[in-house]
Design a protein around this motif. Structure first.
Motif, PDB file in Angstrom:
ATOM      1  N   PRO A 166      22.048  10.663  -8.728  1.00  0.00           N
ATOM      2  CA  PRO A 166      21.582   9.707  -8.248  1.00  0.00           C
ATOM      3  C   PRO A 166      22.387   9.626  -6.188  1.00  0.00           C
ATOM      4  O   PRO A 166      23.246  10.721  -6.253  1.00  0.00           O
ATOM      5  N   ILE A 223      16.350  11.702 -12.742  1.00  0.00           N
ATOM      6  CA  ILE A 223      16.651  11.640 -10.962  1.00  0.00           C
ATOM      7  C   ILE A 223      15.254  12.471 -11.060  1.00  0.00           C
ATOM      8  O   ILE A 223      15.106  13.490 -11.978  1.00  0.00           O
ATOM      9  N   GLU A 277      17.387   3.854 -12.569  1.00  0.00           N
ATOM     10  CA  GLU A 277      18.351   3.730 -13.482  1.00  0.00           C
ATOM     11  C   GLU A 277      18.434   2.617 -14.722  1.00  0.00           C
ATOM     12  O   GLU A 277      16.853   1.944 -14.429  1.00  0.00           O
ATOM     13  N   PHE A 307      20.286   7.297 -15.607  1.00  0.00           N
ATOM     14  CA  PHE A 307      19.976   7.952 -13.913  1.00  0.00           C
ATOM     15  C   PHE A 307      18.704   9.051 -14.165  1.00  0.00           C
ATOM     16  O   PHE A 307      19.561   9.816 -14.906  1.00  0.00           O
TER      17      PHE A 307
END
Length: 230
Positions: free
Chosen positions: A65, A56, A33, A54
């Motif tokens: 997330p 991923i 993050e 974020f």
């Protein structure tokens, strides 16, 4: 203090810097993050822009997330990331994120001077990113009864559900000093920011944890920048 100093004609650079912060990185289990915020005074009002990104892993079906939530304002809060599905936020699957275009654009709150947008971008093998960018008009700071300020304090009874009226995208446009349609969500990232986001995460995604919107009941849809019952 910043607004008082501004009205008195003083230099507010140091005070405004206290309300801003440069990109900060947080490494969570399975995802990274990155957060940043910038404050500025425009047309006598204190405006703030905050962005959370974020990253991923591409192995996950949804670029979300697996834990945590998103607090947009006192009136729009996603307790879990799957709350985005409940509110009708469009979320691309990992295999369709390349070239994905956000057609919902800016979403605004009906009860305070806040607007935001949710964007997604693929970074190849490094992962898929979700961008949450929000803009807030805090007000002129004359007194604590200024509604732009009071509407942001959830516990003030009688103020938090009063409807406000402002043009969709106007807070973004005032902050960015250009039309909201010209804002590029990934333009705030420097090369170093992108490098930090793509750094290999030493902590793996939890086993047997996979997010899906298939079983999430949708209560709202996004229409013309607002949430309406689905």
């Amino acid at each position: 203090m910043a607004m008082k100093a501004h009205r008195q004609g003083h230099d507010t650079t140091d005070l405004i810097s206290l309300l801003s912060y440069r990109s900060m990185n947080f490494i969570h289990s399975g995802f990274v993050e990155q957060c940043s915020a910038t404050a500025r005074i425009q047309d006598g009002s204190l405006l703030v822009r905050e962005q959370r990104v974020f990253m991923i892993p591409t192995s996950q079906n949804l670029p979300l997330p697996w834990h945590g939530g998103i607090n947009i304002c006192p009136h729009i809060q996603f307790v879990t990331m799957l709350g985005l599905c409940k509110y009708g936020i469009q979320i691309p699957h990992s295999d369709t994120i390349e070239g994905y275009e956000n057609k919902q654009g800016i979403i605004y709150c009906k009860h305070c001077y806040t607007e935001f947008r949710v964007d997604f971008k693929g970074y190849g093998e490094s992962g898929n990113a979700m961008f949450i960018t929000r803009w807030m008009d805090i007000g002129k700071g004359y007194d604590p009864n200024d509604f732009k300020w009071r509407s942001r304090i959830w516990y003030l009874a009688g103020t938090t559900r009063r409807k406000v009226t402002f043009r969709r995208g106007s807070i973004c446009a005032a902050f960015e000093q250009k039309a909201d349609s010209e804002f590029k969500f990934d333009s705030l990232l420097t090369l170093q920011n992108e490098k930090d986001l793509q750094t290999k995460n030493p902590w793996p995604w939890p086993k047997n944890v996979e997010l899906s919107c298939d079983r999430v009941r949708q209560y709202f849809m996004v229409r013309h920048g607002t949430f309406v019952p689905f």
